[in-house]
Design an enzyme around this catalytic site. Structure first.
Site, PDB file in Angstrom:
ATOM      1  N   HIS A  46       3.078 -13.981  -4.939  1.00 35.92           N
ATOM      2  CA  HIS A  46       4.399 -14.580  -5.146  1.00 35.92           C
ATOM      3  C   HIS A  46       4.346 -15.466  -6.379  1.00 35.92           C
ATOM      4  O   HIS A  46       3.339 -16.128  -6.638  1.00 35.92           O
ATOM      5  CB  HIS A  46       4.802 -15.425  -3.927  1.00 35.92           C
ATOM      6  CG  HIS A  46       6.274 -15.676  -3.859  1.00 35.92           C
ATOM      7  ND1 HIS A  46       6.875 -16.695  -4.562  1.00 35.92           N
ATOM      8  CD2 HIS A  46       7.251 -15.026  -3.200  1.00 35.92           C
ATOM      9  CE1 HIS A  46       8.169 -16.662  -4.307  1.00 35.92           C
ATOM     10  NE2 HIS A  46       8.434 -15.661  -3.495  1.00 35.92           N
ATOM     11  N   ASP A  70       7.925 -10.112   2.554  1.00 36.38           N
ATOM     12  CA  ASP A  70       8.097  -8.652   2.680  1.00 36.38           C
ATOM     13  C   ASP A  70       6.960  -7.948   3.396  1.00 36.38           C
ATOM     14  O   ASP A  70       7.044  -6.748   3.649  1.00 36.38           O
ATOM     15  CB  ASP A  70       8.255  -8.042   1.279  1.00 36.38           C
ATOM     16  CG  ASP A  70       9.541  -8.517   0.627  1.00 36.38           C
ATOM     17  OD1 ASP A  70       9.483  -8.986  -0.534  1.00 36.38           O
ATOM     18  OD2 ASP A  70      10.580  -8.461   1.289  1.00 36.38           O
TER      19      ASP A  70
HETATM   20  C1  SDX Z   1      10.202 -11.405  -3.227  1.00 38.61           C
HETATM   21  O1  SDX Z   1      10.900 -15.075  -6.346  1.00 38.61           O
HETATM   22  C2  SDX Z   1      11.191 -15.039  -5.112  1.00 38.61           C
HETATM   23  O2  SDX Z   1      11.455 -16.035  -4.474  1.00 38.61           O
HETATM   24  C3  SDX Z   1      11.254 -13.652  -4.508  1.00 38.61           C
HETATM   25  C4  SDX Z   1      11.404 -13.574  -3.003  1.00 38.61           C
HETATM   26  C5  SDX Z   1      12.773 -14.052  -2.567  1.00 38.61           C
HETATM   27  O3  SDX Z   1      12.900 -14.446  -1.393  1.00 38.61           O
HETATM   28  O4  SDX Z   1      13.738 -13.928  -3.357  1.00 38.61           O
HETATM   29  O5  SDX Z   1      10.416 -14.375  -2.379  1.00 38.61           O
HETATM   30  C6  SDX Z   1      11.282 -12.132  -2.516  1.00 38.61           C
HETATM   31  O6  SDX Z   1      10.479 -10.753  -4.200  1.00 38.61           O
HETATM   32  C7  SDX Z   1       8.777 -11.538  -2.735  1.00 38.61           C
HETATM   33  C8  SDX Z   1       7.753 -10.770  -3.637  1.00 38.61           C
HETATM   34  C9  SDX Z   1       7.797  -9.303  -3.244  1.00 38.61           C
HETATM   35  N1  SDX Z   1       6.960  -8.489  -4.212  1.00 38.61           N
HETATM   36  C10 SDX Z   1       5.821  -7.954  -3.826  1.00 38.61           C
HETATM   37  O7  SDX Z   1       5.275  -8.151  -2.739  1.00 38.61           O
HETATM   38  C11 SDX Z   1       5.224  -7.009  -4.865  1.00 38.61           C
HETATM   39  C12 SDX Z   1       3.721  -7.300  -5.013  1.00 38.61           C
HETATM   40  N2  SDX Z   1       3.575  -8.597  -5.624  1.00 38.61           N
HETATM   41  C13 SDX Z   1       3.397  -8.672  -7.060  1.00 38.61           C
HETATM   42  O8  SDX Z   1       3.973  -7.656  -7.803  1.00 38.61           O
HETATM   43  C14 SDX Z   1       3.495 -10.087  -7.617  1.00 38.61           C
HETATM   44  O9  SDX Z   1       2.723 -10.883  -6.814  1.00 38.61           O
HETATM   45  C15 SDX Z   1       4.861 -10.716  -7.787  1.00 38.61           C
HETATM   46  C16 SDX Z   1       5.783  -9.850  -8.556  1.00 38.61           C
HETATM   47  C17 SDX Z   1       5.456 -11.030  -6.462  1.00 38.61           C
HETATM   48  C18 SDX Z   1       4.653 -12.042  -8.550  1.00 38.61           C
HETATM   49  O10 SDX Z   1       4.269 -11.699  -9.838  1.00 38.61           O
HETATM   50  P1  SDX Z   1       3.861 -12.857 -10.897  1.00 38.61           P
HETATM   51  O11 SDX Z   1       4.188 -14.195 -10.398  1.00 38.61           O
HETATM   52  O12 SDX Z   1       4.372 -12.440 -12.222  1.00 38.61           O
HETATM   53  O13 SDX Z   1       2.305 -12.780 -10.844  1.00 38.61           O
HETATM   54  P2  SDX Z   1       1.445 -11.805 -11.735  1.00 38.61           P
HETATM   55  O14 SDX Z   1       2.025 -10.426 -11.656  1.00 38.61           O
HETATM   56  O15 SDX Z   1       1.281 -12.425 -13.086  1.00 38.61           O
HETATM   57  O16 SDX Z   1       0.077 -11.822 -10.939  1.00 38.61           O
HETATM   58  C19 SDX Z   1      -0.881 -12.851 -11.176  1.00 38.61           C
HETATM   59  C20 SDX Z   1      -2.216 -12.146 -11.004  1.00 38.61           C
HETATM   60  C21 SDX Z   1      -2.317 -10.868 -11.838  1.00 38.61           C
HETATM   61  O17 SDX Z   1      -3.698 -10.688 -12.143  1.00 38.61           O
HETATM   62  P3  SDX Z   1      -4.200 -11.119 -13.659  1.00 38.61           P
HETATM   63  O18 SDX Z   1      -3.357 -10.324 -14.639  1.00 38.61           O
HETATM   64  O19 SDX Z   1      -3.966 -12.592 -13.742  1.00 38.61           O
HETATM   65  O20 SDX Z   1      -5.666 -10.709 -13.677  1.00 38.61           O
HETATM   66  O21 SDX Z   1      -2.354 -11.722  -9.642  1.00 38.61           O
HETATM   67  C22 SDX Z   1      -2.428 -10.299  -9.590  1.00 38.61           C
HETATM   68  C23 SDX Z   1      -1.908  -9.771 -10.899  1.00 38.61           C
HETATM   69  O22 SDX Z   1      -2.510  -8.522 -11.234  1.00 38.61           O
HETATM   70  N3  SDX Z   1      -1.558  -9.887  -8.481  1.00 38.61           N
HETATM   71  C24 SDX Z   1      -1.862  -8.963  -7.577  1.00 38.61           C
HETATM   72  C25 SDX Z   1      -0.772  -8.922  -6.699  1.00 38.61           C
HETATM   73  N4  SDX Z   1       0.153  -9.797  -7.105  1.00 38.61           N
HETATM   74  C26 SDX Z   1      -0.341 -10.392  -8.196  1.00 38.61           C
HETATM   75  N5  SDX Z   1      -2.950  -8.178  -7.426  1.00 38.61           N
HETATM   76  C27 SDX Z   1      -2.914  -7.326  -6.374  1.00 38.61           C
HETATM   77  N6  SDX Z   1      -1.900  -7.242  -5.480  1.00 38.61           N
HETATM   78  C28 SDX Z   1      -0.811  -8.012  -5.610  1.00 38.61           C
HETATM   79  N7  SDX Z   1       0.193  -7.942  -4.748  1.00 38.61           N
END
Ligand code: SDX
Length: 427
Positions: free
Chosen positions: A305, A362
């Site tokens: 998140h 989720d």
């Molecule tokens: C919702 O914003 C909100 O409030 C949203 C929400 C709401 O109520 O409105 O809470 C609802 O959208 C919840 C999130 C649902 N999405 C997912 O579950 C999809 C999987 N999660 C990711 O795609 C990610 O965690 C996000 C999109 C939720 C957040 O992305 P960020 O904040 O841009 O973080 P990032 O992509 O920069 O990740 C940071 C690091 C990265 O590694 P590095 O590049 O630093 O090496 O963490 C890793 C990412 O690769 N990472 C994950 C991961 N999520 C982040 N690695 C594996 N699995 C994951 N799920």
């Protein structure tokens, strides 16, 4: 307010006021920065940017805290109802008994949709994704409710707000019915907001539908958990669309479109599909390895998140609700066991610990929704149904802000500098 923030660029020094809220991080007010320095700030994912002032929802990502107008989400999920939370978000306070009766009656009286809207669904293929139908039908509402599109008229804003909150369950249920070839079921004003939705979704004209109170309570709690969440991507979309003066129906349709993405509200559908694909606890290590592999685009859906760097408090309530629904329906689902073990392994893995990745709202929701009888294609529709209250509350807050201006970010330009046109025979 603390000391000014000091900033120097190209040898010149500048100071900008630091604003302090009631709780949470201070903000540096840089509204005059470009005019004074000729430079922009750069924050593509808005990781360090506050886009507005709001009194609606506060999240402490480090502590896993979520408050709606000060009330913790755990207490609202335990003690309140979705209609009561809707009143809290839209009108600012938990209602008295009289206020609650007036509010729920107002919403109830707006649950029907214009009869010609029913024909609108006929244009979609039966196998259209329900979110595609939601985008189209909600966007079309402004073609049916011209008398509540003048955003400068508080009375029209109020009616449009009530229409959107009231009609979303009807529109969502119609999208589901259309996709399975069953007739639409009209609202029944004797039922609760959530009971009405369940009957419109799972009832058929051929027989009486009796709402299961335990399922009604679980569904209502799921709606509470999805009601609002500060300035997430879809809420920011609604605010940006609204900042141009677009009518509220168009703004909410824009929010629905943004929510559909798998990185946002589409994650609940993706998370259950992922858990089903994993299928058995023995295969979890393979998927954990893929999630950690930089060269593999796979991510654990329902994990991570932007704000929560601790357990999403909504996920805790959701996990508890899975147990309650399974107990009520006397069902077990092996996917829940996969989810529990996946969570356990991920939370003990150095990669997830270091990146502070926890289950989010989720991760478990799809397991409950599937047990209740919804197809995965409806999961994000249910998210949109509940989040409409938050979107509408945020939209109203923005429109009522006297300092509100059209949102218009700038950029860091890295394209070609000025060059002259070359005729095609000279290229
Ligand atoms: C919702 O914003 C909100 O409030 C949203 C929400 C709401 O109520 O409105 O809470 C609802 O959208 C919840 C999130 C649902 N999405 C997912 O579950 C999809 C999987 N999660 C990711 O795609 C990610 O965690 C996000 C999109 C939720 C957040 O992305 P960020 O904040 O841009 O973080 P990032 O992509 O920069 O990740 C940071 C690091 C990265 O590694 P590095 O590049 O630093 O090496 O963490 C890793 C990412 O690769 N990472 C994950 C991961 N999520 C982040 N690695 C594996 N699995 C994951 N799920």
């Amino acid at each position: 307010m603390g000391d000014n923030a000091k900033f120097s660029i190209n040898g010149d020094n500048f100071e900008y006021p630091v604003l302090t809220g009631t709780v949470g991080p201070d903000v540096v007010d840089i509204r005059k920065l470009y005019a004074q320095t000729g430079a922009f700030t750069y924050d593509p994912g808005f990781t360090s940017t506050a886009s507005c002032e709001s009194e609606l929802t506060f999240i402490d990502g480090g502590e896993g805290v979520l408050l709606h107008r000060g009330y913790p989400i755990e207490q609202l999920a335990e003690n309140s109802s979705f209609m009561e939370v809707a009143h809290l978000l839209l009108r600012g306070e938990l209602p008295t008994e009289d206020e609650f009766a007036e509010f729920t009656n107002t919403i109830t009286l707006h649950t029907m949709v214009h009869e010609q809207l029913r024909g609108f669904y006929q244009g979609f293929r039966r196998d259209a994704h329900p979110m595609a139908i939601m985008c189209g039908v909600v966007g079309a509402l402004s073609a049916f409710y011209h008398d509540s599109t003048d955003i400068n008229d508080p009375a029209q804003r109020r009616i449009a707000s009530h229409r959107l909150v009231a009609k979303m369950p009807t529109i969502a249920a119609m999208a589901y019915k259309y996709s399975i070839g069953q007739p639409f079921v009209y609202p029944d004003n004797k039922l609760s907001y959530t009971g009405n939705f369940l009957r419109m979704t799972f009832g058929v004209p051929a027989e009486e539908y009796v709402v299961n109170p335990a399922i009604e309570k679980a569904m209502d709690r799921i709606f509470i958990l999805h009601a609002d969440h500060e300035q997430n991507a879809s809420t920011s979309t609604v605010r940006l669309a609204g900042s141009s003066g677009a009518n509220p129906f168009a703004c909410i349709a824009a929010g629905i479109a943004c929510l559909w993405g798998p990185a946002h509200g589409g994650a609940n559908e993706a998370a259950l599909n992922m858990l089903k694909e994993i299928g058995h606890p023995d295969r979890i290590p393979e998927y954990i390895a893929r999630a950690k592999d930089k060269d593999d685009p796979f991510r654990l859906m329902g994990f991570g998140h932007r704000v929560y760097k601790n357990y999403d408090p909504r996920a805790s309530v959701m996990q508890e609700t899975v147990r309650e629904v399974f107990e009520t329906l006397k069902v077990k689902d092996p996917v829940f066991e996969v989810a529990l073990q996946l969570e356990e392994m991920a939370l003990n893995d150095p990669y997830f610990i270091e990146k502070k990745l926890f289950p989010n709202v989720d991760f478990y929701s799809g397991i409950i929704l599937s047990a209740i009888g919804f197809p995965t294609s409806m999961f994000t529709v249910l998210f949109a149904l509940a989040r409409t209250v938050g979107w509408v509350a945020q939209w109203n807050e923005m429109i009522s802000d006297p300092g509100q201006r059209i949102g218009r970010p700038r950029q860091l330009y890295t394209g070609p500098t000025k060059r002259d046109y070359v005729q095609i025979d000279k290229r």
